[in-house]
Design a protein around this motif. Structure first.
Motif, PDB file in Angstrom:
ATOM      1  N   TRP A  36       0.864  -1.180   0.000  1.00 44.21           N
ATOM      2  CA  TRP A  36       0.000   0.000   0.000  1.00 44.21           C
ATOM      3  C   TRP A  36       0.904   1.236   0.000  1.00 44.21           C
ATOM      4  O   TRP A  36       1.852   1.317   0.791  1.00 44.21           O
ATOM      5  N   PHE A  37       0.578   2.155  -0.874  1.00 46.35           N
ATOM      6  CA  PHE A  37       1.272   3.426  -0.961  1.00 46.35           C
ATOM      7  C   PHE A  37       0.233   4.541  -0.907  1.00 46.35           C
ATOM      8  O   PHE A  37      -0.947   4.293  -1.102  1.00 46.35           O
ATOM      9  N   ARG A  38       0.682   5.753  -0.651  1.00 48.36           N
ATOM     10  CA  ARG A  38      -0.245   6.882  -0.660  1.00 48.36           C
ATOM     11  C   ARG A  38       0.435   8.103  -1.248  1.00 48.36           C
ATOM     12  O   ARG A  38       1.666   8.226  -1.202  1.00 48.36           O
ATOM     13  N   VAL A  93      -4.472   9.903  -1.546  1.00 43.69           N
ATOM     14  CA  VAL A  93      -4.989   8.812  -2.373  1.00 43.69           C
ATOM     15  C   VAL A  93      -4.140   7.587  -2.046  1.00 43.69           C
ATOM     16  O   VAL A  93      -2.906   7.649  -2.077  1.00 43.69           O
ATOM     17  N   TYR A  94      -4.813   6.503  -1.716  1.00 41.12           N
ATOM     18  CA  TYR A  94      -4.138   5.265  -1.349  1.00 41.12           C
ATOM     19  C   TYR A  94      -4.182   4.288  -2.527  1.00 41.12           C
ATOM     20  O   TYR A  94      -5.255   4.057  -3.103  1.00 41.12           O
ATOM     21  N   TYR A  95      -3.026   3.717  -2.831  1.00 39.42           N
ATOM     22  CA  TYR A  95      -2.896   2.774  -3.933  1.00 39.42           C
ATOM     23  C   TYR A  95      -2.386   1.439  -3.409  1.00 39.42           C
ATOM     24  O   TYR A  95      -1.520   1.407  -2.533  1.00 39.42           O
ATOM     25  N   GLY A 116      -3.155  -0.352  -8.722  1.00 43.42           N
ATOM     26  CA  GLY A 116      -4.571  -0.047  -8.826  1.00 43.42           C
ATOM     27  C   GLY A 116      -4.771   1.415  -9.149  1.00 43.42           C
ATOM     28  O   GLY A 116      -3.810   2.177  -9.286  1.00 43.42           O
ATOM     29  N   GLN A 117      -6.040   1.811  -9.222  1.00 47.06           N
ATOM     30  CA  GLN A 117      -6.363   3.182  -9.616  1.00 47.06           C
ATOM     31  C   GLN A 117      -6.399   4.148  -8.439  1.00 47.06           C
ATOM     32  O   GLN A 117      -6.414   5.364  -8.633  1.00 47.06           O
ATOM     33  N   GLY A 118      -6.411   3.631  -7.236  1.00 46.44           N
ATOM     34  CA  GLY A 118      -6.380   4.466  -6.041  1.00 46.44           C
ATOM     35  C   GLY A 118      -7.745   4.716  -5.443  1.00 46.44           C
ATOM     36  O   GLY A 118      -8.771   4.660  -6.128  1.00 46.44           O
TER      37      GLY A 118
END
Length: 125
Positions: A36-38, A93-95, A116-118
């Motif tokens: 998970w990234f943001r 926004v979390y991806y 993913g698209q977030g």
């Protein structure tokens, strides 16, 4: 190819909780580590948490340790990010992203192949 779809974002007050989900499809799910990234406006994308393919090893950004928990259900091809005690600085926004499971958990976004698209998370003060 692996496709990822995030959900569960929204608006929450500081101190509240959200659970993000990342559903995958395409090639076999279990050989992939999931991260998970943001990304907040005007800032670079940053690592939040990651989990190995078997779920046996995890990693977290220091500022979310003790508040966020990453888990996975391989039968459902889904990874979760439980976020508690949310703070306004968690707004972003979390991806979710996938990378082949090799050696240690990866924490750098360039090491992930599929994204993913977030989903937007907004924490109000």
């Amino acid at each position: 190819q692996v496709q990822l779809v995030e959900s569960g974002g929204g608006l929450v007050q500081a101190g509240g909780s959200l659970r993000l989900s990342c559903v995958t499809s395409g090639r076999t799910f279990s050989p992939y580590d999931i991260g998970w990234f943001r990304q907040a406006p005007g800032k670079e994308r940053e690592f939040v948490a990651a989990i190995r393919e078997t779920g046996g090893s995890t990693a977290y950004k220091d500022s979310v340790k003790g508040r966020f928990t990453i888990s996975r259900d391989n039968a459902k091809k889904t990874v979760y990010l439980q976020m508690n005690s949310l703070k306004p600085e968690d707004t972003a926004v979390y991806y979710c992203a996938a990378t082949p499971g090799v050696l240690a958990v990866k924490t750098v976004h360039s090491e992930y192949n599929y994204w993913g698209q977030g989903t937007q998370v907004t924490v109000s003060s």
